[in-house]
Design an enzyme around this catalytic site. Structure first.
Site, PDB file in Angstrom:
ATOM      1  N   CYS A   1       0.828  -1.212   0.000  1.00  0.00           N
ATOM      2  CA  CYS A   1       0.000   0.000   0.000  1.00  0.00           C
ATOM      3  C   CYS A   1       0.865   1.267   0.000  1.00  0.00           C
ATOM      4  O   CYS A   1       1.479   1.578  -1.015  1.00  0.00           O
ATOM      5  CB  CYS A   1      -0.974  -0.073   1.176  1.00  0.00           C
ATOM      6  SG  CYS A   1      -2.436   0.906   0.912  1.00  0.00           S
TER       7      CYS A   1
ATOM      8  N   HIS B   1      -3.316  -5.077   1.963  1.00  0.00           N
ATOM      9  CA  HIS B   1      -2.702  -5.344   3.273  1.00  0.00           C
ATOM     10  C   HIS B   1      -2.808  -6.822   3.659  1.00  0.00           C
ATOM     11  O   HIS B   1      -3.688  -7.183   4.438  1.00  0.00           O
ATOM     12  CB  HIS B   1      -3.441  -4.539   4.355  1.00  0.00           C
ATOM     13  CG  HIS B   1      -3.153  -3.083   4.355  1.00  0.00           C
ATOM     14  ND1 HIS B   1      -2.186  -2.519   5.163  1.00  0.00           N
ATOM     15  CD2 HIS B   1      -3.699  -2.082   3.649  1.00  0.00           C
ATOM     16  CE1 HIS B   1      -2.149  -1.224   4.955  1.00  0.00           C
ATOM     17  NE2 HIS B   1      -3.058  -0.922   4.045  1.00  0.00           N
TER      18      HIS B   1
ATOM     19  N   GLU C   1      -1.067  -8.395   5.698  1.00  0.00           N
ATOM     20  CA  GLU C   1      -0.744  -8.553   7.131  1.00  0.00           C
ATOM     21  C   GLU C   1      -1.996  -8.408   8.005  1.00  0.00           C
ATOM     22  O   GLU C   1      -1.961  -8.729   9.189  1.00  0.00           O
ATOM     23  CB  GLU C   1       0.353  -7.547   7.547  1.00  0.00           C
ATOM     24  CG  GLU C   1      -0.095  -6.114   7.788  1.00  0.00           C
ATOM     25  CD  GLU C   1      -0.383  -5.331   6.510  1.00  0.00           C
ATOM     26  OE1 GLU C   1      -0.311  -5.897   5.404  1.00  0.00           O
ATOM     27  OE2 GLU C   1      -0.705  -4.131   6.630  1.00  0.00           O
TER      28      GLU C   1
END
Ligand code: GLN
Length: 189
Positions: A78, A170, A172
């Site tokens: 990002c 994202h 994560e």
């Protein structure tokens, strides 16, 4: 294996947890010299203008470029993807400018501030990948030397050039660590 996570601003803790869960040792990076001990670097999502400004102030901009030139792998999510791009549409903000891509910030539009999408990523097998997009950029243009790995709504959202990997979303923030594992395999190549 030690992998650095740029820890100036944004979602760095989640990346550390995911990397540790993959059997590597995550190291939070705030000072240039800390980059000497890591084989790879993750640049997290957050606010790319803030992270870029802090990178300049803390002397990390030149050091990261030098380490990448020496072969350190780098993965930008990002805001991290924005910071790796050579060209950012309508912005002259500080950046690493290492990848031959043109990115557009906040590109999916206001009504889509954040959303989830399933995407096919042939490199990662048959299972579709669920991804979380938050005020996400996309890659509007990629040079010949860039490997486009996935698109969402027709826009490029995963790409690789040499030892540099970027995702507009994202990973994560999900439980799926396939992209982190792919990044680890890139480091080992
Ligand atoms: N919109 C942010 C930027 O332009 C990126 C958002 C994110 O990293 N989730 O920097």
């Amino acid at each position: 294996m030690k992998i650095g996570v740029l820890a100036l601003q944004g979602a760095f803790r989640e990346h550390c947890l995911m990397l540790d869960g993959c059997g590597t040792t995550a190291v939070e990076i705030r000072k240039p010299e800390e980059l000497d001990e890591v084989a790879g670097l993750v640049i997290p999502g957050g606010e790319s203008t803030t992270i870029g400004k802090l990178m300049v102030e803390w002397g990390l901009m030149d050091k990261i470029k030098a380490r990448v030139a020496q072969g350190m792998a780098v993965y930008g999510t990002c805001a991290g993807m924005i910071l790796l791009a050579k060209e950012i549409i309508d912005s002259n903000q500080p950046r690493l400018g290492l990848m031959d891509i043109v990115v557009r910030r906040n590109a999916f539009g206001r009504q889509r501030e954040s959303f989830e999408a399933d995407m096919a990523v042939p490199e990662f097998g048959a299972e579709p990948l669920k991804a979380v997009f938050i005020r996400a950029p996309y890659i509007e243009q990629a040079s010949q030397n860039v490997n486009v790995m996935a698109r969402v709504h027709d826009k490029i959202v995963i790409a690789r050039q040499d030892k540099m990997l970027v995702t507009a979303f994202h990973p994560e923030l999900t439980k799926n660590d396939v992209i982190h594992k792919y990044f680890i395999s890139m480091i080992k190549e």
